[in-house]
Design an enzyme around this catalytic site. Structure first.
Site, mmCIF file in Angstrom:
data_model
loop_
_atom_site.group_PDB
_atom_site.id
_atom_site.type_symbol
_atom_site.label_atom_id
_atom_site.label_comp_id
_atom_site.label_asym_id
_atom_site.label_seq_id
_atom_site.Cartn_x
_atom_site.Cartn_y
_atom_site.Cartn_z
ATOM 1 N N ARG A 160 0.815 -1.220 0.000
ATOM 2 C CA ARG A 160 0.000 0.000 0.000
ATOM 3 C C ARG A 160 0.843 1.262 0.000
ATOM 4 O O ARG A 160 0.308 2.363 -0.127
ATOM 5 C CB ARG A 160 -0.946 -0.007 1.214
ATOM 6 C CG ARG A 160 -2.067 -1.036 1.083
ATOM 7 C CD ARG A 160 -3.038 -0.951 2.240
ATOM 8 N NE ARG A 160 -4.209 -1.789 2.011
ATOM 9 C CZ ARG A 160 -5.182 -1.982 2.896
ATOM 10 N NH1 ARG A 160 -5.119 -1.393 4.084
ATOM 11 N NH2 ARG A 160 -6.207 -2.761 2.606
ATOM 12 N N TYR A 170 16.797 5.931 11.114
ATOM 13 C CA TYR A 170 16.242 5.295 9.914
ATOM 14 C C TYR A 170 17.363 4.747 9.038
ATOM 15 O O TYR A 170 17.293 3.619 8.535
ATOM 16 C CB TYR A 170 15.414 6.322 9.146
ATOM 17 C CG TYR A 170 14.841 5.834 7.844
ATOM 18 C CD1 TYR A 170 13.762 4.957 7.819
ATOM 19 C CD2 TYR A 170 15.366 6.267 6.627
ATOM 20 C CE1 TYR A 170 13.228 4.516 6.616
ATOM 21 C CE2 TYR A 170 14.837 5.832 5.423
ATOM 22 C CZ TYR A 170 13.768 4.953 5.422
ATOM 23 O OH TYR A 170 13.250 4.521 4.227
ATOM 24 N N GLY A 213 16.171 -0.050 0.131
ATOM 25 C CA GLY A 213 16.743 0.816 1.148
ATOM 26 C C GLY A 213 16.488 2.279 0.867
ATOM 27 O O GLY A 213 15.411 2.671 0.429
ATOM 28 N N SER A 214 17.506 3.108 1.083
ATOM 29 C CA SER A 214 17.373 4.558 0.923
ATOM 30 C C SER A 214 18.751 5.164 0.745
ATOM 31 O O SER A 214 19.745 4.662 1.287
ATOM 32 C CB SER A 214 16.698 5.155 2.151
ATOM 33 O OG SER A 214 16.835 6.558 2.166
ATOM 34 N N SER A 215 18.818 6.267 0.012
ATOM 35 C CA SER A 215 20.107 6.936 -0.192
ATOM 36 C C SER A 215 20.656 7.546 1.085
ATOM 37 O O SER A 215 21.833 7.924 1.137
ATOM 38 C CB SER A 215 19.972 8.022 -1.265
ATOM 39 O OG SER A 215 19.039 9.006 -0.861
ATOM 40 N N CYS A 216 19.827 7.625 2.126
ATOM 41 C CA CYS A 216 20.303 8.204 3.393
ATOM 42 C C CYS A 216 21.292 7.284 4.110
ATOM 43 O O CYS A 216 21.839 7.654 5.146
ATOM 44 C CB CYS A 216 19.133 8.531 4.314
ATOM 45 S SG CYS A 216 18.306 7.092 5.005
ATOM 46 N N MET A 223 4.020 3.790 -1.485
ATOM 47 C CA MET A 223 4.271 4.337 -2.809
ATOM 48 C C MET A 223 5.056 3.359 -3.685
ATOM 49 O O MET A 223 4.671 3.075 -4.819
ATOM 50 C CB MET A 223 5.026 5.662 -2.689
ATOM 51 C CG MET A 223 5.331 6.303 -4.028
ATOM 52 S SD MET A 223 5.950 7.996 -3.924
ATOM 53 C CE MET A 223 7.455 7.769 -2.980
ATOM 54 N N VAL A 224 6.154 2.814 -3.180
ATOM 55 C CA VAL A 224 6.970 1.911 -3.988
ATOM 56 C C VAL A 224 6.303 0.548 -4.130
ATOM 57 O O VAL A 224 6.240 -0.014 -5.231
ATOM 58 C CB VAL A 224 8.374 1.753 -3.373
ATOM 59 C CG1 VAL A 224 9.229 0.839 -4.249
ATOM 60 C CG2 VAL A 224 9.047 3.093 -3.206
ATOM 61 N N HIS A 279 7.521 14.522 2.059
ATOM 62 C CA HIS A 279 8.799 14.911 1.491
ATOM 63 C C HIS A 279 8.607 16.119 0.574
ATOM 64 O O HIS A 279 7.502 16.597 0.351
ATOM 65 C CB HIS A 279 9.412 13.728 0.739
ATOM 66 C CG HIS A 279 9.892 12.639 1.636
ATOM 67 N ND1 HIS A 279 9.187 11.466 1.825
ATOM 68 C CD2 HIS A 279 11.000 12.532 2.410
ATOM 69 C CE1 HIS A 279 9.839 10.684 2.671
ATOM 70 N NE2 HIS A 279 10.940 11.305 3.043
ATOM 71 N N LEU A 322 12.339 9.640 -4.104
ATOM 72 C CA LEU A 322 11.241 9.133 -4.926
ATOM 73 C C LEU A 322 10.001 10.015 -4.816
ATOM 74 O O LEU A 322 9.780 10.679 -3.803
ATOM 75 C CB LEU A 322 10.882 7.707 -4.490
ATOM 76 C CG LEU A 322 11.990 6.661 -4.595
ATOM 77 C CD1 LEU A 322 11.517 5.344 -4.003
ATOM 78 C CD2 LEU A 322 12.441 6.476 -6.040
ATOM 79 N N PRO A 356 17.352 3.478 -3.553
ATOM 80 C CA PRO A 356 16.806 4.534 -4.414
ATOM 81 C C PRO A 356 17.205 5.929 -3.967
ATOM 82 O O PRO A 356 17.450 6.181 -2.789
ATOM 83 C CB PRO A 356 15.296 4.341 -4.266
ATOM 84 C CG PRO A 356 15.133 3.771 -2.891
ATOM 85 C CD PRO A 356 16.335 2.884 -2.683
ATOM 86 N N THR A 357 17.223 6.826 -4.925
ATOM 87 C CA THR A 357 17.348 8.250 -4.631
ATOM 88 C C THR A 357 15.991 8.765 -4.160
ATOM 89 O O THR A 357 15.098 7.972 -3.838
ATOM 90 C CB THR A 357 17.832 9.012 -5.885
ATOM 91 O OG1 THR A 357 18.118 10.360 -5.521
ATOM 92 C CG2 THR A 357 16.809 8.964 -7.001
ATOM 93 N N LYS A 360 18.217 0.852 7.734
ATOM 94 C CA LYS A 360 18.373 0.478 6.331
ATOM 95 C C LYS A 360 19.731 -0.171 6.068
ATOM 96 O O LYS A 360 19.836 -1.118 5.277
ATOM 97 C CB LYS A 360 18.176 1.700 5.435
ATOM 98 C CG LYS A 360 16.721 2.159 5.354
ATOM 99 C CD LYS A 360 15.837 1.066 4.768
ATOM 100 C CE LYS A 360 14.402 1.484 4.604
ATOM 101 N NZ LYS A 360 13.558 0.408 4.046
#
Length: 319
Positions: free
Chosen positions: A10, A134, A104-107, A12-13, A177, A164, A161-162, A138
């Site tokens: 549910r 966070y 994951g995440s670019s962070c 976004m990705v 965001h 999104l 991902p960068t 990740k």
């Protein structure tokens, strides 16, 4: 027929991955809502995997949010994300799932990482303070996949991902965001007939953005690479792959494009008393390019698509 579990369907990705997988005749997509399956509950997740005979997993479930949310709920961000990852990855292994993709995440990269950020920058410096809990969760997800591969001979992969945006994004006025926040702000300013809109900072920092449908396509591409091709481009020390466009823009350019897309014709006033943040955040996506994938949406096309989805669903964003 492959039985594929998309955790976080549910979001976004996750929803974008489901939309693309459902177009395939050889895939049976399995999903569970939060009410049906609490991913932070170890026994519930173990029972689910023991029963369902899942063959592939897309691990897109996560607790996410912007700077305000990360600062306000750090314990929830690290706890929930760690529990979700540990439960799903371990239960997948126990039930015989050979293929899993962790998102994951670019962070995960250091605050002062050299630009563009290469996969090798992981764990080479101090993280950004505002989302450190966070980011640590990740990083743990990457290392879980890497460790289960090393010890059990599995094929669990990770993509980072960068920034999104797109359909099913979070348009909450405080917890969203930058792109959904701007789309909503300029939309409402246009409706009110405002003469100007304030934007934070100088507009000089540069950021990279990727439409979520491109992220979903990249995820499926990486998941379905044959092991020989994937292993040729991935060493034990590089157990994750950056996903992005490799193209960035200034925040000023982003804001001006959002104004154009939403039809705002007033002035944009820059509040330079507000912080700019890091001067640049750009992903090095050369490894993904070597694996045969490239994005489809440019920024303006992607923003138009995201804005149309907002317009079609704005009754859900009244708060």
């Amino acid at each position: 027929m492959n039985k594929v579990f998309v955790a976080g369907h549910r979001g976004m990705v996750g929803s974008a991955i489901v939309r693309q997988l459902e177009q395939r005749a050889d895939v049976e997509v399995v999903t569970r809502s939060r009410n049906e399956l609490d991913l932070t509950n170890q026994q519930a997740v173990a029972d689910f995997f023991a029963k369902e005979n899942i063959e592939q997993v897309y691990l897109a479930a996560a607790k996410v949010g912007g700077i305000h949310a990360n600062n306000t709920y750090p314990a929830e961000f690290i706890y929930q994300n760690l529990m979700i990852e540990c439960n799903i990855i371990h239960s997948a292994y126990k039930s015989g799932v050979k293929h899993l993709l962790f998102l994951g995440s670019s962070c995960i990269y250091p605050k002062m990482a050299e630009q563009p950020m290469k996969e090798t920058a992981l764990l080479t410096g101090t993280l950004e303070e505002t989302n450190e809990p966070y980011a640590i969760a990740k990083i743990a997800g990457i290392k879980l996949c890497e460790s289960y591969n090393r010890q059990y001979g599995l094929d669990y992969r990770s993509v980072m991902p960068t920034n999104l945006y797109g359909p099913h994004d979070n348009f909450h006025p405080e917890n969203s965001h930058v792109i959904p926040a701007l789309l909503r702000r300029f939309h409402e300013a246009t409706l009110r007939g405002d003469k100007q809109v304030a934007a934070w900072g100088s507009g000089k920092p540069m950021r990279e953005f990727l439409h979520v449908d491109d992220m979903a396509a990249a995820s499926i591409h990486v998941m379905e690479l044959d092991k020989a091709t994937y292993d040729t481009n991935t060493s034990a020390m590089l157990s994750h792959i950056n996903v992005g466009t490799g193209v960035d823009c200034t925040i000023r350019e982003l804001v001006e494009t959002v104004a154009k897309v939403t039809g705002f014709s007033g002035d944009i006033v820059w509040d330079t008393t507000k912080p700019d943040g890091a001067p640049r955040k750009l992903m090095d996506v050369s490894r993904l390019a070597d694996l045969g994938w490239r994005y489809n949406y440019n920024l303006e096309e992607g923003l138009k698509d995201a804005y149309q989805w907002f317009l079609d669903n704005q009754d859900n964003f009244r708060s």
